[in-house]
Write a protein that holds these residues in place. Structure first.
Motif, PDB file in Angstrom:
ATOM      1  N   TYR A 287      12.298 -59.023 -55.442  1.00  0.00           N
ATOM      2  CA  TYR A 287      12.436 -57.930 -56.411  1.00  0.00           C
ATOM      3  C   TYR A 287      12.733 -56.636 -55.664  1.00  0.00           C
ATOM      4  CZ  TYR A 287      10.738 -60.682 -60.351  1.00  0.00           C
ATOM      5  OH  TYR A 287      10.614 -61.615 -61.348  1.00  0.00           O
ATOM      6  N   VAL A 288      13.746 -55.937 -56.122  1.00  0.00           N
ATOM      7  CA  VAL A 288      14.042 -54.597 -55.619  1.00  0.00           C
ATOM      8  C   VAL A 288      13.586 -53.605 -56.680  1.00  0.00           C
ATOM      9  CG1 VAL A 288      15.823 -52.997 -54.831  1.00  0.00           C
ATOM     10  CG2 VAL A 288      16.008 -55.449 -54.284  1.00  0.00           C
ATOM     11  N   LEU A 289      12.596 -52.781 -56.339  1.00  0.00           N
ATOM     12  CA  LEU A 289      12.048 -51.795 -57.265  1.00  0.00           C
ATOM     13  C   LEU A 289      12.458 -50.403 -56.803  1.00  0.00           C
ATOM     14  CD1 LEU A 289      10.395 -54.319 -57.987  1.00  0.00           C
ATOM     15  CD2 LEU A 289       8.383 -52.868 -58.209  1.00  0.00           C
ATOM     16  N   ARG A 290      13.123 -49.676 -57.681  1.00  0.00           N
ATOM     17  CA  ARG A 290      13.607 -48.339 -57.315  1.00  0.00           C
ATOM     18  C   ARG A 290      12.967 -47.287 -58.216  1.00  0.00           C
ATOM     19  NH1 ARG A 290      19.060 -48.911 -57.667  1.00  0.00           N
ATOM     20  NH2 ARG A 290      19.296 -49.211 -55.419  1.00  0.00           N
ATOM     21  N   ASN A 291      12.463 -46.230 -57.594  1.00  0.00           N
ATOM     22  CA  ASN A 291      12.000 -45.076 -58.377  1.00  0.00           C
ATOM     23  C   ASN A 291      12.921 -43.889 -58.134  1.00  0.00           C
ATOM     24  OD1 ASN A 291      10.142 -44.910 -55.684  1.00  0.00           O
ATOM     25  ND2 ASN A 291      10.548 -42.843 -56.452  1.00  0.00           N
ATOM     26  N   LYS A 292      13.030 -43.062 -59.169  1.00  0.00           N
ATOM     27  CA  LYS A 292      13.870 -41.859 -59.124  1.00  0.00           C
ATOM     28  C   LYS A 292      13.049 -40.675 -59.613  1.00  0.00           C
ATOM     29  CE  LYS A 292      18.308 -44.211 -59.957  1.00  0.00           C
ATOM     30  NZ  LYS A 292      19.505 -44.276 -60.840  1.00  0.00           N
ATOM     31  N   PRO A 293      13.590 -39.472 -59.531  1.00  0.00           N
ATOM     32  CA  PRO A 293      12.886 -38.327 -60.123  1.00  0.00           C
ATOM     33  C   PRO A 293      12.660 -38.545 -61.617  1.00  0.00           C
ATOM     34  CG  PRO A 293      14.642 -37.572 -58.673  1.00  0.00           C
ATOM     35  CD  PRO A 293      14.814 -39.058 -58.814  1.00  0.00           C
ATOM     36  N   PRO A 294      11.703 -37.821 -62.212  1.00  0.00           N
ATOM     37  CA  PRO A 294      11.411 -37.989 -63.636  1.00  0.00           C
ATOM     38  C   PRO A 294      12.653 -37.810 -64.507  1.00  0.00           C
ATOM     39  CG  PRO A 294       9.719 -36.655 -62.594  1.00  0.00           C
ATOM     40  CD  PRO A 294      10.797 -36.843 -61.571  1.00  0.00           C
ATOM     41  N   VAL A 295      12.672 -38.540 -65.613  1.00  0.00           N
ATOM     42  CA  VAL A 295      13.789 -38.490 -66.565  1.00  0.00           C
ATOM     43  C   VAL A 295      13.224 -38.217 -67.957  1.00  0.00           C
ATOM     44  CG1 VAL A 295      15.220 -40.074 -65.220  1.00  0.00           C
ATOM     45  CG2 VAL A 295      13.659 -40.995 -66.950  1.00  0.00           C
ATOM     46  N   THR A 296      14.111 -37.918 -68.883  1.00  0.00           N
ATOM     47  CA  THR A 296      13.714 -37.723 -70.277  1.00  0.00           C
ATOM     48  C   THR A 296      14.074 -38.961 -71.084  1.00  0.00           C
ATOM     49  OG1 THR A 296      14.024 -35.327 -70.115  1.00  0.00           O
ATOM     50  CG2 THR A 296      13.956 -36.284 -72.327  1.00  0.00           C
ATOM     51  N   ILE A 297      13.066 -39.558 -71.728  1.00  0.00           N
ATOM     52  CA  ILE A 297      13.279 -40.727 -72.584  1.00  0.00           C
ATOM     53  C   ILE A 297      12.662 -40.411 -73.945  1.00  0.00           C
ATOM     54  CG2 ILE A 297      12.898 -43.200 -72.887  1.00  0.00           C
ATOM     55  CD1 ILE A 297      12.470 -43.450 -69.901  1.00  0.00           C
ATOM     56  N   ASP A 298      13.477 -40.461 -74.982  1.00  0.00           N
ATOM     57  CA  ASP A 298      13.009 -40.161 -76.341  1.00  0.00           C
ATOM     58  C   ASP A 298      12.305 -38.810 -76.407  1.00  0.00           C
ATOM     59  OD1 ASP A 298      13.983 -42.642 -77.126  1.00  0.00           O
ATOM     60  OD2 ASP A 298      12.053 -43.641 -76.842  1.00  0.00           O
ATOM     61  N   GLY A 299      12.854 -37.850 -75.681  1.00  0.00           N
ATOM     62  CA  GLY A 299      12.320 -36.488 -75.724  1.00  0.00           C
ATOM     63  C   GLY A 299      11.091 -36.252 -74.875  1.00  0.00           C
ATOM     64  N   LYS A 300      10.665 -37.268 -74.094  1.00  0.00           N
ATOM     65  CA  LYS A 300       9.471 -37.132 -73.264  1.00  0.00           C
ATOM     66  C   LYS A 300       9.828 -37.277 -71.795  1.00  0.00           C
ATOM     67  CE  LYS A 300       6.410 -39.110 -76.803  1.00  0.00           C
ATOM     68  NZ  LYS A 300       5.447 -40.210 -77.122  1.00  0.00           N
ATOM     69  N   THR A 301       9.137 -36.513 -70.954  1.00  0.00           N
ATOM     70  CA  THR A 301       9.311 -36.649 -69.516  1.00  0.00           C
ATOM     71  C   THR A 301       8.589 -37.907 -69.054  1.00  0.00           C
ATOM     72  OG1 THR A 301       9.439 -34.261 -69.202  1.00  0.00           O
ATOM     73  CG2 THR A 301       8.899 -35.590 -67.267  1.00  0.00           C
ATOM     74  N   ARG A 302       9.321 -38.797 -68.374  1.00  0.00           N
ATOM     75  CA  ARG A 302       8.759 -40.068 -67.932  1.00  0.00           C
ATOM     76  C   ARG A 302       9.221 -40.380 -66.507  1.00  0.00           C
ATOM     77  NH1 ARG A 302       4.700 -42.201 -70.745  1.00  0.00           N
ATOM     78  NH2 ARG A 302       5.315 -44.264 -69.992  1.00  0.00           N
ATOM     79  N   THR A 303       8.432 -41.187 -65.812  1.00  0.00           N
ATOM     80  CA  THR A 303       8.850 -41.743 -64.535  1.00  0.00           C
ATOM     81  C   THR A 303       9.147 -43.225 -64.729  1.00  0.00           C
ATOM     82  OG1 THR A 303       6.518 -42.055 -63.976  1.00  0.00           O
ATOM     83  CG2 THR A 303       7.623 -40.090 -63.088  1.00  0.00           C
ATOM     84  N   THR A 304       9.919 -43.775 -63.806  1.00  0.00           N
ATOM     85  CA  THR A 304      10.399 -45.141 -64.001  1.00  0.00           C
ATOM     86  C   THR A 304      10.304 -45.967 -62.723  1.00  0.00           C
ATOM     87  OG1 THR A 304      12.672 -44.483 -63.463  1.00  0.00           O
ATOM     88  CG2 THR A 304      12.033 -44.464 -65.793  1.00  0.00           C
ATOM     89  N   LEU A 305      10.289 -47.269 -62.912  1.00  0.00           N
ATOM     90  CA  LEU A 305      10.509 -48.252 -61.854  1.00  0.00           C
ATOM     91  C   LEU A 305      11.686 -49.105 -62.280  1.00  0.00           C
ATOM     92  CD1 LEU A 305       7.168 -49.825 -60.495  1.00  0.00           C
ATOM     93  CD2 LEU A 305       8.907 -48.566 -59.222  1.00  0.00           C
ATOM     94  N   SER A 306      12.734 -49.082 -61.486  1.00  0.00           N
ATOM     95  CA  SER A 306      13.940 -49.871 -61.785  1.00  0.00           C
ATOM     96  C   SER A 306      14.486 -49.574 -63.170  1.00  0.00           C
ATOM     97  CB  SER A 306      13.650 -51.373 -61.625  1.00  0.00           C
ATOM     98  OG  SER A 306      13.375 -51.665 -60.270  1.00  0.00           O
ATOM     99  N   GLY A 307      14.353 -48.337 -63.621  1.00  0.00           N
ATOM    100  CA  GLY A 307      14.895 -47.921 -64.905  1.00  0.00           C
ATOM    101  C   GLY A 307      13.980 -48.165 -66.087  1.00  0.00           C
ATOM    102  N   ILE A 308      12.742 -48.644 -65.842  1.00  0.00           N
ATOM    103  CA  ILE A 308      11.794 -48.924 -66.920  1.00  0.00           C
ATOM    104  C   ILE A 308      10.555 -48.054 -66.744  1.00  0.00           C
ATOM    105  CG2 ILE A 308      10.318 -50.669 -67.992  1.00  0.00           C
ATOM    106  CD1 ILE A 308      12.344 -52.772 -67.056  1.00  0.00           C
TER     107      ILE A 308
END
Length: 591
Positions: free
Chosen positions: A370-391
């Motif tokens: 498994y390759v797990l990638r994190n990025k800076p926080p994003v906005t999902i459905d109007g909320k600030t969220r963090t992600t792993l592999s886009g989830i």
């Protein structure tokens, strides 16, 4: 006469039964009352989470294979779970204390954790896992000593100190939570605490008068074990003791190749043991320092914890400048090379008599990647969220294995991708489907601008590689396949990757998360579900009798008499009570 012969025989059977009970692994018992207190560690009165009125909480002291019983009474105004960082909970994710495995302990309720520290030794800690509560305290040390029959790869120290270092805000944890919910960053911490106390007044401009600081009292010529844990929110801290070498001996349950460091970067969630010899002339006290790393130090000067090391023959107070931190603000390789230097002591025995290196992880075929990638926080459905592999993970309302046990459908999805998603980030209760007795490789790719610490419950994994840039298949050529350290928390530097190997031999649902509390709170986590296709109590214990129910199973939860005092009764105790009742009944019959 016949009656007394019967009772003599009966008492012999009781004695034999009790001797069998005493042959079980011993129990250690703790009572934790978790409540708010008002404290001023940085000179500002604030709400702090205490255990038994103390901050930090008591250190749990156990020995390999002990059964640990912790009865927790929740006197907070919100749900509570305690999790045990690095304790593997063999066969019993029911005791792990995170939302994917346990329902929260409601306010005014108590709940008893009971688990065995099976085949483990070392230095760990516990903390509250819900609602950003760790930012308010509620943490403490957790020691697992070796059994007497197992040799330890160093002489018995003359003393043992637990040191909790943490970045700290003077705002309440509920205020910090609201800041994150509002889409804002927390900003620079207000300071660093050492064992719940603020800095010694080494600088009259930076440190106000009247701050209570930690003092470690020692004797010249003696060697002490320092167990140092970064229990903070998100700041990597450099730990050092003025004019003293830190001889690393253990990290998170693994004995290390012993090496001296003048200072060590300890990232959020990590634990280390150092042997420190008091070999100085005690012309004055010495500084113990934990300072922020990878920041503009001129702006972050206040984010420094300072305690005092005091020899019994000390000739005066500590004064002057603090010992220098690593001078590498523009050198990315120093801290990574330091991390790479930490190696497994393959010839030392761990919890078992056989050497640690007898488990030859480098020769095992990988079955899942498994390759797990994190990025800076994003906005999902109007909320600030963090992600792993886009989830961005959404915690289930019903714990994962509890849902399995009661055949509740739709609680989670076994569809976590082996490669990062390329589309729009999404929110989901998506978890990894691990194969029982498989051997998993996970590549943690950090595409954010700050260090990330990743932790996996239920296991010690092998840290086999790390480097800057993007991981590729060719990166495997750099892996350490012989003495990579086995631990439960590893750092991933910004713009870099870290690769870990895991032997999936522990059945349950296990939290894989960033230990950076702000990123974890906003969704940077998942679970690895490991199930034996042949259901048996030999690989996973059944649902505990005292399990709490919530979500789709909340109707099964019985009210708790909050005035009652919960106790944990072992199987032997129950049988002994039954036998005593039989004795008294017989006495009453023949009287």
């Amino acid at each position: 006469m016949a009656l007394w012969r019967f009772f003599s025989l009966f008492l012999i059977h009781i004695s034999l039964f009790l001797s069998l009970c005493s042959a079980e692994d011993p129990f250690v018992n703790y009572e934790f009352v978790v409540s708010y207190i008002t404290a001023s560690p940085l000179g500002v009165p604030q709400q702090v989470i205490a255990i038994n009125g103390k901050f930090p909480g008591p250190t749990i002291n156990s020995t390999t294979n002990n059964n640990v019983v912790v009865n927790v009474r929740n006197k907070l105004d919100e749900g509570l779970l305690l999790t045990w960082n690095g304790i593997q909970q063999r066969r019993s994710s029911w005791q792990d204390g995170v939302l994917g495995t346990n329902c929260p302990i409601p306010p005014k309720w108590n709940w008893t954790y009971q688990f065995q520290v099976k085949d483990q030794i070392g230095s760990f800690f516990y903390f509250p896992s819900l609602n950003f509560q760790r930012a308010a305290g509620g943490y403490g040390g957790f020691i697992i000593n070796n059994r007497d029959i197992i040799p330890v790869p160093f002489a018995t120290p003359d003393g043992d100190f637990t040191i909790m270092i943490a970045d700290w805000y003077t705002r309440n944890h509920s205020d910090l939570r609201r800041t994150l919910n509002g889409g804002k960053e927390l900003g620079m911490p207000d300071g660093v605490l050492i064992n719940g106390k603020g800095p010694y007044r080494y600088n009259t401009t930076l440190v106000p008068d009247g701050i209570d600081y930690e003092t470690i009292n020692v004797h010249p010529g003696k060697t002490y074990r320092f167990r140092v844990h970064n229990v903070g929110i998100s700041t990597s801290l450099n730990f050092r003791i003025q004019n003293h070498n830190l001889l690393m001996a253990e990290t998170e349950g693994s004995y290390t190749v012993q090496q001296n460091y003048t200072s060590l970067d300890i990232h959020v969630g990590q634990s280390y043991s150092f042997l420190v010899t008091m070999d100085q002339n005690a012309s004055s006290d010495y500084y113990i320092v934990a300072s922020a790393r990878f920041v503009n130090e001129s702006l972050w000067q206040r984010v420094t914890g300072v305690a005092i090391l005091r020899y019994s023959n000390s000739k005066g107070k500590a004064s002057g400048p603090l010992p220098d931190p690593p001078n590498d603000m523009y050198d990315k390789t120093f801290s990574m090379n330091q991390a790479r230097s930490i190696r497994w002591n393959v010839s030392a025995s761990g919890a078992r008599p056989n050497p640690q290196g007898s488990f030859r992880y480098g020769s095992i075929n990988v079955t899942e990647v498994y390759v797990l990638r994190n990025k800076p926080p994003v906005t999902i459905d109007g909320k600030t969220r963090t992600t792993l592999s886009g989830i961005s993970f959404v915690n289930p309302s019903t714990p994962i294995r509890l849902a399995d046990a009661y055949n509740v459908k739709g609680v989670y999805k076994l569809d976590f991708p082996s490669e990062p998603l390329t589309g729009t980030p999404k929110m989901s209760t998506s978890i990894i489907n691990g194969t029982y007795r498989g051997f998993m490789e996970i590549i943690l790719q950090n595409n954010d601008t700050k260090v990330q610490s990743y932790h996996l419950d239920g296991y010690a994994f092998f840290v086999v590689g790390m480097d800057y840039g993007e991981w590729t298949e060719n990166s495997r050529g750099t892996y350490n396949k012989w003495d990579g350290i086995a631990r439960s928390t590893t750092q991933v530097f910004p713009g870099a990757w870290t690769s870990i190997l895991i032997s999936l031999d522990n059945v349950g649902a296990w939290n894989l998360r960033t230990d950076n509390l702000d990123s974890w709170y906003l969704g940077q986590e998942t679970y690895i579900r490991v199930v034996n296709p042949e259901a048996t109590n030999k690989t996973e214990f059944p649902v505990p009798d005292n399990a709490l129910f919530c979500g789709a199973l909340s109707k099964l939860q019985k009210p708790q008499d909050v005035t009652s005092f919960a106790t944990s009764v072992t199987a032997c105790s129950k049988w002994f009570i039954t036998l005593l009742m039989m004795v008294f009944a017989l006495i009453s019959v023949f009287h």
